[in-house]
Design an enzyme around this catalytic site. Sequence first.
Site, mmCIF file in Angstrom:
data_model
loop_
_atom_site.group_PDB
_atom_site.id
_atom_site.type_symbol
_atom_site.label_atom_id
_atom_site.label_comp_id
_atom_site.label_asym_id
_atom_site.label_seq_id
_atom_site.Cartn_x
_atom_site.Cartn_y
_atom_site.Cartn_z
ATOM 1 N N ARG A 99 40.387 13.494 56.471
ATOM 2 C CA ARG A 99 39.029 13.974 56.177
ATOM 3 C C ARG A 99 38.475 14.958 57.213
ATOM 4 O O ARG A 99 37.275 15.178 57.289
ATOM 5 C CB ARG A 99 38.050 12.795 56.017
ATOM 6 C CG ARG A 99 38.342 11.925 54.808
ATOM 7 C CD ARG A 99 37.154 11.043 54.487
ATOM 8 N NE ARG A 99 37.402 10.278 53.268
ATOM 9 C CZ ARG A 99 37.888 9.040 53.265
ATOM 10 N NH1 ARG A 99 38.175 8.439 54.412
ATOM 11 N NH2 ARG A 99 38.075 8.406 52.128
ATOM 12 N N GLU A 163 39.860 45.768 54.510
ATOM 13 C CA GLU A 163 38.721 44.865 54.655
ATOM 14 C C GLU A 163 37.691 45.425 55.636
ATOM 15 O O GLU A 163 36.486 45.240 55.459
ATOM 16 C CB GLU A 163 39.187 43.482 55.110
ATOM 17 C CG GLU A 163 40.028 42.735 54.081
ATOM 18 C CD GLU A 163 39.215 42.140 52.938
ATOM 19 O OE1 GLU A 163 37.969 42.265 52.948
ATOM 20 O OE2 GLU A 163 39.823 41.543 52.027
ATOM 21 N N ARG A 218 26.630 35.895 49.589
ATOM 22 C CA ARG A 218 27.997 35.978 50.102
ATOM 23 C C ARG A 218 28.952 36.608 49.089
ATOM 24 O O ARG A 218 30.003 37.128 49.460
ATOM 25 C CB ARG A 218 28.498 34.581 50.510
ATOM 26 C CG ARG A 218 29.897 34.623 51.110
ATOM 27 C CD ARG A 218 30.303 33.310 51.745
ATOM 28 N NE ARG A 218 31.673 33.400 52.217
ATOM 29 C CZ ARG A 218 32.220 32.593 53.125
ATOM 30 N NH1 ARG A 218 31.487 31.629 53.655
ATOM 31 N NH2 ARG A 218 33.461 32.739 53.491
ATOM 32 N N ASN A 222 32.900 39.930 47.995
ATOM 33 C CA ASN A 222 33.925 40.058 46.950
ATOM 34 C C ASN A 222 34.106 41.498 46.487
ATOM 35 O O ASN A 222 34.918 41.758 45.588
ATOM 36 C CB ASN A 222 33.572 39.183 45.750
ATOM 37 C CG ASN A 222 33.651 37.705 46.061
ATOM 38 O OD1 ASN A 222 34.469 37.284 46.879
ATOM 39 N ND2 ASN A 222 32.805 36.906 45.426
ATOM 40 N N HIS A 225 37.399 42.818 45.126
ATOM 41 C CA HIS A 225 38.308 41.684 44.961
ATOM 42 C C HIS A 225 38.486 41.221 43.520
ATOM 43 O O HIS A 225 39.517 40.629 43.204
ATOM 44 C CB HIS A 225 37.845 40.515 45.839
ATOM 45 C CG HIS A 225 38.155 40.703 47.289
ATOM 46 N ND1 HIS A 225 37.592 41.721 48.033
ATOM 47 C CD2 HIS A 225 38.971 40.030 48.136
ATOM 48 C CE1 HIS A 225 38.037 41.652 49.282
ATOM 49 N NE2 HIS A 225 38.883 40.637 49.366
ATOM 50 N N HIS A 229 42.244 41.191 43.206
ATOM 51 C CA HIS A 229 42.967 39.932 43.014
ATOM 52 C C HIS A 229 43.785 39.950 41.726
ATOM 53 O O HIS A 229 44.881 39.377 41.672
ATOM 54 C CB HIS A 229 41.990 38.761 42.988
ATOM 55 C CG HIS A 229 41.654 38.231 44.350
ATOM 56 N ND1 HIS A 229 40.699 37.255 44.556
ATOM 57 C CD2 HIS A 229 42.145 38.533 45.583
ATOM 58 C CE1 HIS A 229 40.613 36.983 45.838
ATOM 59 N NE2 HIS A 229 41.474 37.757 46.485
#
Length: 344
Positions: A99, A163, A218, A222, A225, A229
């Site tokens: 954990r 990036e 946030r 992306n 992407h 992707h």
Amino acid sequence: MGQNLIFTNDVQAAIDRLTNDSDHNLTVWIADVNTARLMPAPAHFITIPDGDENKTLATVTRVWDEMERMGATRRSLVINLGGGMVTDLGGFAAATFKRGVRFINVPTTLLGAVDAAVGGKTGFNYHGLKNEIGTFAPASDVIISTRFFDTLPVEEMKSGYAEVLKHAMLSNRDEFLRLLDHDFNAPIDHDDLLERLRRSVQVKVDIVARDPNEQGERKALNLGHTIGHALESLAMKREKPVPHGYAVAWGLVTETILSHIRLQFPSEDVHRLGHFVRDNYRGFPFTCDDYDELLALMRHDKKSRNGEITCTLLTSIGDYRIDQAVTPDDITAALDILRDHLGL
């Protein structure tokens, strides 16, 4: 975000300071086979296969098995030394073992330093989809250095640079234009590059601090992407993987084209970016016959919703709009223009 960022080219001193100050009972190092060759192996060292095709549940399971065999506990420390694949997968393994075990990221590639190691995303690929399984779990510390970059192939530098370019497109037009003047054949100026990394990473840090779990702003990160992707996943399915940053570069061009179609993003900046990508990033050989499969991959992407394909788009450099729905017709038109830019 809970991450301590250390920008230094004295990596060993930073590691020594962080490990000496900790009350951990065991330090486990994780590195890929290429990085492992560059250093003497510490006592508790896990070597994993290189390449995004090995960023899988099987590799995660192997890391868990090794940590268990070594006697790692929740009071242990994991140091992920390598590129984005290592920090993503090693971070996930540490965050889920018992954990949660504290971990430090030491990225050894430009891509890892500017993107994967920072921001708290961890995970692995699943059923041919990029980072399909993962969690938000920030490293306690990230040591960012350029000392590893001298031995990187130029392809790796270009991958990470995409990036850096993305962060500039989200924040500052002057920086965007400066980045387009970069010569990948010139020797690395470590001081200058470390400062560029500091500025670039700060863009991500500021956005993540406002939205750590990607509920809103946030998603700006992306940019490039959704398309990128899909192209990367298609290449992976064909067993002809491409560097992540190359796919992002192609995605940035395509999504600025979509930005022009939908939000009147300036055409001159589309062309500036397109020329830079054409000159520096070899094209992925895809045709209009691949469009249906690419659209299907986009619909399955985590960034899409209810089968509707969404992208982060720009009205201008530094002015972004998240969750922009785009139609299949717009996407295929943009892909046609991308293929023209790349000479495919």
